[in-house]
Design a protein around this motif. Structure first.
Motif, PDB file in Angstrom:
ATOM      1  N   THR A  46       2.354  -5.464   0.269  1.00 56.86           N
ATOM      2  CA  THR A  46       1.926  -4.834   1.519  1.00 56.86           C
ATOM      3  C   THR A  46       2.484  -5.572   2.736  1.00 56.86           C
ATOM      4  OG1 THR A  46      -0.154  -6.051   1.432  1.00 56.86           O
ATOM      5  CG2 THR A  46      -0.165  -3.820   0.555  1.00 56.86           C
TER       6      THR A  46
ATOM      7  N   VAL B 172      12.554   2.097  -1.847  1.00 56.72           N
ATOM      8  CA  VAL B 172      11.161   1.823  -2.207  1.00 56.72           C
ATOM      9  C   VAL B 172      11.074   1.355  -3.655  1.00 56.72           C
ATOM     10  CG1 VAL B 172       8.851   2.813  -2.417  1.00 56.72           C
ATOM     11  CG2 VAL B 172      10.324   3.495  -0.526  1.00 56.72           C
TER      12      VAL B 172
ATOM     13  N   LEU C  92       9.431  -2.072  -5.144  1.00 58.41           N
ATOM     14  CA  LEU C  92       8.398  -2.035  -6.176  1.00 58.41           C
ATOM     15  C   LEU C  92       8.797  -2.870  -7.388  1.00 58.41           C
ATOM     16  CD1 LEU C  92       7.333   1.719  -6.095  1.00 58.41           C
ATOM     17  CD2 LEU C  92       5.887  -0.248  -5.545  1.00 58.41           C
TER      18      LEU C  92
ATOM     19  N   ILE D  62       4.696   4.951 -10.376  1.00 59.48           N
ATOM     20  CA  ILE D  62       4.030   4.817  -9.074  1.00 59.48           C
ATOM     21  C   ILE D  62       4.632   5.807  -8.078  1.00 59.48           C
ATOM     22  CG2 ILE D  62       3.729   3.286  -7.083  1.00 59.48           C
ATOM     23  CD1 ILE D  62       3.555   0.947  -9.134  1.00 59.48           C
TER      24      ILE D  62
ATOM     25  N   LEU E 282       2.605   9.069  -6.308  1.00 58.05           N
ATOM     26  CA  LEU E 282       2.438   9.136  -4.858  1.00 58.05           C
ATOM     27  C   LEU E 282       3.348  10.180  -4.201  1.00 58.05           C
ATOM     28  CD1 LEU E 282       2.116   5.337  -4.025  1.00 58.05           C
ATOM     29  CD2 LEU E 282       0.306   7.020  -4.339  1.00 58.05           C
TER      30      LEU E 282
ATOM     31  N   GLN F  93       2.319   8.172   3.101  1.00 57.82           N
ATOM     32  CA  GLN F  93       2.907   7.510   1.930  1.00 57.82           C
ATOM     33  C   GLN F  93       2.760   5.997   2.039  1.00 57.82           C
ATOM     34  OE1 GLN F  93       6.786   9.335   2.315  1.00 57.82           O
ATOM     35  NE2 GLN F  93       6.416  10.610   0.506  1.00 57.82           N
TER      36      GLN F  93
ATOM     37  N   LEU G  64       0.638   3.663  -0.551  1.00 56.67           N
ATOM     38  CA  LEU G  64       1.243   2.497  -1.212  1.00 56.67           C
ATOM     39  C   LEU G  64       0.428   1.244  -0.950  1.00 56.67           C
ATOM     40  CD1 LEU G  64       5.085   2.917  -0.647  1.00 56.67           C
ATOM     41  CD2 LEU G  64       3.946   2.584  -2.838  1.00 56.67           C
TER      42      LEU G  64
END
Length: 103
Positions: free
Chosen positions: A40, A57, A61, A75, A79, A94, A98
């Motif tokens: 985050t 992204v 991840l 994931i 999402l 989004q 996340l």
């Protein structure tokens, strides 16, 4: 539209800028991988930075420990994020989903 002819100094400046941007993106992923930076925090940092926002992204991840290509893809699908989406292309919903999922 014609491709502009750049001088050697301009080409060198562009190469240096591109190399520095790649180093910054790799450093961010390494910091997430080592646990020095949470996902985050990395996401928040990348949203605010033009060169970091170009990370895919799925690559960010996959930098999370114990998240491989399969889990990252899962994931992304859960999402409703496209597999080729970059950080700067994420919508605010989004990003919030996340953040909630990966706190």
């Amino acid at each position: 539209m014609a491709i502009p002819q750049l001088s050697s100094a301009q080409l060198e400046a562009a190469r240096s800028a591109a190399t520095e941007a790649r180093r910054q993106r790799a450093d961010l992923k390494d910091r997430v991988k080592s646990g020095e930076l949470s996902f985050t925090d990395a996401l928040d940092k990348a949203v605010d930075d033009d060169s970091l926002s170009r990370i895919k992204v799925v690559d960010l991840l996959r930098a999370i420990p114990r998240v491989g290509i399969t889990r990252a893809t899962e994931i992304m699908e859960n999402l409703d994020i496209a597999p080729n989406r970059r950080i700067r292309g994420l919508g605010r919903h989004q990003i919030s989903r996340l953040n909630e999922l990966l706190k």
